[in-house]
Design an enzyme around this catalytic site. Structure first.
Site, PDB file in Angstrom:
ATOM      1  CG  ASP A 261       6.198  -7.135 -14.887  1.00  0.00           C
ATOM      2  OD1 ASP A 261       6.911  -8.158 -14.969  1.00  0.00           O
ATOM      3  OD2 ASP A 261       5.045  -7.174 -14.436  1.00  0.00           O
TER       4      ASP A 261
HETATM    5  C1  NOJ Z   1       5.509 -10.629 -15.050  1.00  0.00           C
HETATM    6  C2  NOJ Z   1       4.729 -10.384 -13.801  1.00  0.00           C
HETATM    7  O1  NOJ Z   1       3.844  -9.305 -13.989  1.00  0.00           O
HETATM    8  C3  NOJ Z   1       5.583 -10.100 -12.588  1.00  0.00           C
HETATM    9  O2  NOJ Z   1       4.755 -10.067 -11.458  1.00  0.00           O
HETATM   10  C4  NOJ Z   1       6.659 -11.122 -12.461  1.00  0.00           C
HETATM   11  O3  NOJ Z   1       7.423 -10.874 -11.301  1.00  0.00           O
HETATM   12  C5  NOJ Z   1       7.525 -11.088 -13.710  1.00  0.00           C
HETATM   13  N1  NOJ Z   1       6.696 -11.429 -14.858  1.00  0.00           N
HETATM   14  C6  NOJ Z   1       8.707 -12.029 -13.640  1.00  0.00           C
HETATM   15  O4  NOJ Z   1       8.296 -13.327 -13.751  1.00  0.00           O
END
Ligand code: NOJ
Length: 734
Positions: A261
């Site tokens: 993530d």
């Molecule tokens: C953080 C989030 O937890 C995730 O769900 C998301 O896809 C990513 N950022 C990218 O934006």
């Protein structure tokens, strides 16, 4: 390219190039785009930038084509970029938020929504979406419940798989994109409902309740998986070798690309399991994380780690190969621009067909919680209705993840009503702001136009309007930035300003319907007491206004069922219908069960349970009949009920099947959803609904951690929500 050609390509690549394939940069490196995480200088050199194999949140046919052209021309092996984005509930045409989509109990509809999103996004140059989110949720304080399809593992699995099919098709066709399943694993259970907080799950709970929905998406062929931010058994997922290699790959059979993530590799440092970004990179690559999303760890440290002999180059090759395979699956080597085309964007984005699909999905996601004295549907032309509240003339209906949508494309409830109804019978007033205070959500700085209104004047005007109306529809709810990422709440009630509006209106007119806009289950105790009808609209998307106008006036009937219970109070959380049997169960009788598992000062059960939702008609369900009472491993039982429309309007009912294992080697849930069917019935019409029960539906992780069924007695419930007592018993033979 075939596998051999990919291998040859890999063999020709330098170490720097291979590491470059494992790095994803955010939009701000390409001057603009949406930022979905903490932004900052990653300290990367021009060389790091030029080799990074993926960009995040860059969209638009022209922009992605230009970037791709320049990048591939300059890349030593002309390997194309892969563009990834968060297309969560639609791209430009926005569908209801995922939690609302869960309430449709209709995987086909959800698949169609994902396919619309894929068509639009593909035309804008997107290759991968960070969806589906298959995290199981039990705590409405967590803002991200909005992005989940709810509290049930079986339902979530069906929905996650449907989204994967909708996005990906066979990945070769035009208008498809790859899905990325997230957040692996257990991200939906943070302590206290606080985003990014620690997760404590027993291995059995993880395997039985949390992993199945991810597994369903993997079995549906999802191309990528994303690690979660949380710790599990005190190990952050991004560094969790057991979770990623033993469970995700070996046990669950995932062989696609694994991405961290946003910043999660670097966050191993503040987590306190790595002393610096170099160690963080080592832990993550060893855990099997192929791509580092927006942290400097891989780009800055993997090369030295290999040169110092701390990381085996084989690990880099393995991860690089997975990224090349993904690019290859998407056909990027043959056509690096894929579907990016300005003409297609013009033709597809927000086209009539897509808007219709979004409207249909919204209509089917609304959940009618209460409808006394037939408050709804409203009678067109026959009664004066005052539409009051900060969500009446409000275009912010898409939820916080619709980051590529334009609010101006959304149809507000007021606009739809003005088009549909005659002016003489409807009136509108805001009556309140959305939020208390200055109307600015901390950290987001998004102000909405209604927030500037003169509060006292707005309230008195609304009260006068309510006084003179036959009925009042109050459009209330939470600000869209109160749900989604980093948007946990400590209380689930309406803001004070909206509560005041409700209180004051209720003094002059009791014929109140509340239409609730929200990204999570809320505490509706007071709303329940003051309103005769409650319709949950969630964040319904681009066509939310027309979908609601049609529903309120009975051109279609609500049919949604709660995919997550509305608690009685925030203090009941976490809450889920499939709780384990306790030694001291409580069934509602305070005298008989003085020492039952309950609260002294409030109900034990939610205000509105999982699976609950009314329609404009009523249904009856006959007692359950079974064609036999004994099940064997190679036979099945047919369980039947007859469902009848006992009211005066057409309606769709979702008939639900739950099973309880009466005695197990470990404590078993009081019931679990095992199937559902939707039936549409005319007034007076009756239809038989049949479920087939097979042994595999009874399996669980037993005392020895084997996934088996255990012979013995089972109860089976068939009804219209998770509290049904319409039941029969059968035995599973040894
Ligand atoms: C953080 C989030 O937890 C995730 O769900 C998301 O896809 C990513 N950022 C990218 O934006």
């Amino acid at each position: 390219m075939n596998q051999q050609q990919l291998k040859e390509l890999l063999a020709q690549m330098s170490l720097e190039e291979k590491i470059g394939q494992l790095v994803q940069l955010p939009a701000y490196f390409q001057n603009g785009g949406t930022i979905t995480g903490p932004a900052g200088d990653l300290g990367l050199t021009q060389e790091d930038l030029s080799l990074a194999g993926s960009y995040l949140s860059v969209i638009g046919a022209e922009k992605t084509r230009t970037l791709q052209e320049e990048y591939t021309a300059a890349h030593p092996h002309h390997i194309p970029l892969i563009f990834m984005d968060d297309i969560i509930n639609g791209y430009r045409t926005v569908f209801p938020v995922p939690l609302a989509q869960g309430c449709t109990f209709n995987p086909d509809l959800v698949q169609q929504g994902a396919s619309v999103a894929a068509k639009e996004a593909a035309a804008s140059g997107v290759h991968v979406t960070f969806s589906p989110m298959a995290d199981l949720v039990r705590d409405a304080r967590w803002g991200r419940v909005m992005e989940s399809t709810g509290e049930d593992a079986y339902l979530n699995g069906l929905m996650a798989a449907a989204m994967v099919r909708g996005y990906q098709g066979d990945l070769k066709e035009k208008g498809t994109i790859a899905g990325c399943l997230k957040h692996f694993a257990g991200y939906g259970a943070p302590e206290g409902g606080r985003d990014y907080a620690n997760v404590e799950l027993s291995l059995r709970t993880l395997k039985e309740d949390y992993l199945p929905a991810y597994k369903a998406a993997i079995d549906a062929g999802v191309a990528m998986v994303m690690t979660s931010f949380n710790t599990l058994d005190r190990v952050p997922s991004t560094a969790n070798k057991w979770l990623m290699r033993d469970i995700l790959r070996d046990e669950m059979g995932f062989d696609g690309a694994l991405i961290s993530d946003w910043g999660a590799v670097g966050e191993l440092v503040p987590h306190g399991v790595a002393q610096d970004f170099a160690q963080a990179a080592q832990l993550a690559i060893e855990a099997g994380v192929d791509m580092d999303m927006v942290s400097p760890s891989y780009a800055k440290h993997l090369k030295t780690l290999v040169e110092e002999g701390k990381v085996d180059e084989k690990l880099i090759d393995e991860s690089c190969m997975r990224m090349l395979e993904l690019k290859n699956k998407l056909g990027l080597f043959e056509n690096p621009f894929r579907d990016a085309a300005k003409e297609d964007e013009d033709a597809l984005l927000l086209c009539e067909e897509h808007r219709k699909a979004a409207q249909d999905c919204a209509e089917k996601s609304f959940v009618l919680l209460k409808n006394e004295e037939n408050m709804l549907p409203l009678r067109s032309g026959q009664e004066k209705v005052a539409f009051i509240g900060p969500f009446v003339n409000n275009k912010f209906l898409c939820g916080s993840w619709a980051i590529f949508s334009d609010d101006q494309d959304t149809v507000a409830l007021k606009d739809a009503l003005e088009k549909q109804e005659s002016d003489s019978c409807i009136s509108f007033a805001a009556g309140s702001r959305v939020m208390d205070g200055d109307g600015v959500v901390q950290g987001f700085q998004k102000q909405i136009p209604e927030e500037t209104l003169d509060e006292e004047f707005a309230l008195s005007q609304a009260i006068e309007m309510a006084r003179g109306a036959d009925k009042v529809v109050l459009a209330l709810g939470e600000h869209r930035e109160f749900s989604g990422e980093a948007s946990s709440r400590g209380s689930l009630t309406l803001p004070r300003c909206q509560q005041r509006l409700l209180d004051e209106v209720a003094k002059v007119n009791q014929n109140i319907t509340v239409v609730l806009f929200c990204g999570r289950p809320m505490d509706l105790r007071d709303v329940h007491n003051k309103a005769k009808a409650i319709l949950v609209a969630w964040f319904p998307g681009t066509e939310g206004g027309p979908a609601l106008a049609r529903t309120l006036y009975g051109h279609c009937a609500p049919q949604g069922k709660l995919s997550m219970a509305f608690p009685f109070s925030v203090s009941q959380l976490p809450l889920h219908y499939n709780q384990l049997s306790t030694g001291r169960p409580f069934h509602g009788d305070y005298k008989a069960a003085r020492f039952g598992s309950k609260y002294q000062d409030m109900p034990r059960f939610p205000l509105y349970p999982f699976g609950f939702g009314l329609s404009y008609t009523t249904f009856s369900c006959s007692p359950v009949t079974l064609d036999k009472a004994v099940l064997t491993k190679d036979s099945s039982i047919k369980a039947r009920v007859s469902v009848k429309n006992t009211g005066n309007a057409e309606g769709t009912e979702t008939v639900q099947l739950y099973i309880r294992d009466m005695v197990g080697s470990v404590a078993r849930p009081v019931r679990e959803l095992k199937g559902f069917r939707q039936v549409t019935l005319q007034p007076g019409e009756e239809k038989e609904v049949c479920f087939e029960i097979t042994e595999d539906m009874l399996r669980f992780w037993d005392i020895h951690m084997n996934y088996v069924s255990e012979p013995g007695e089972f109860q089976l419930f068939i009804g219209t929500d998770s509290t049904t007592e319409n039941k029969a018993s059968f035995t599973l033979e040894a």
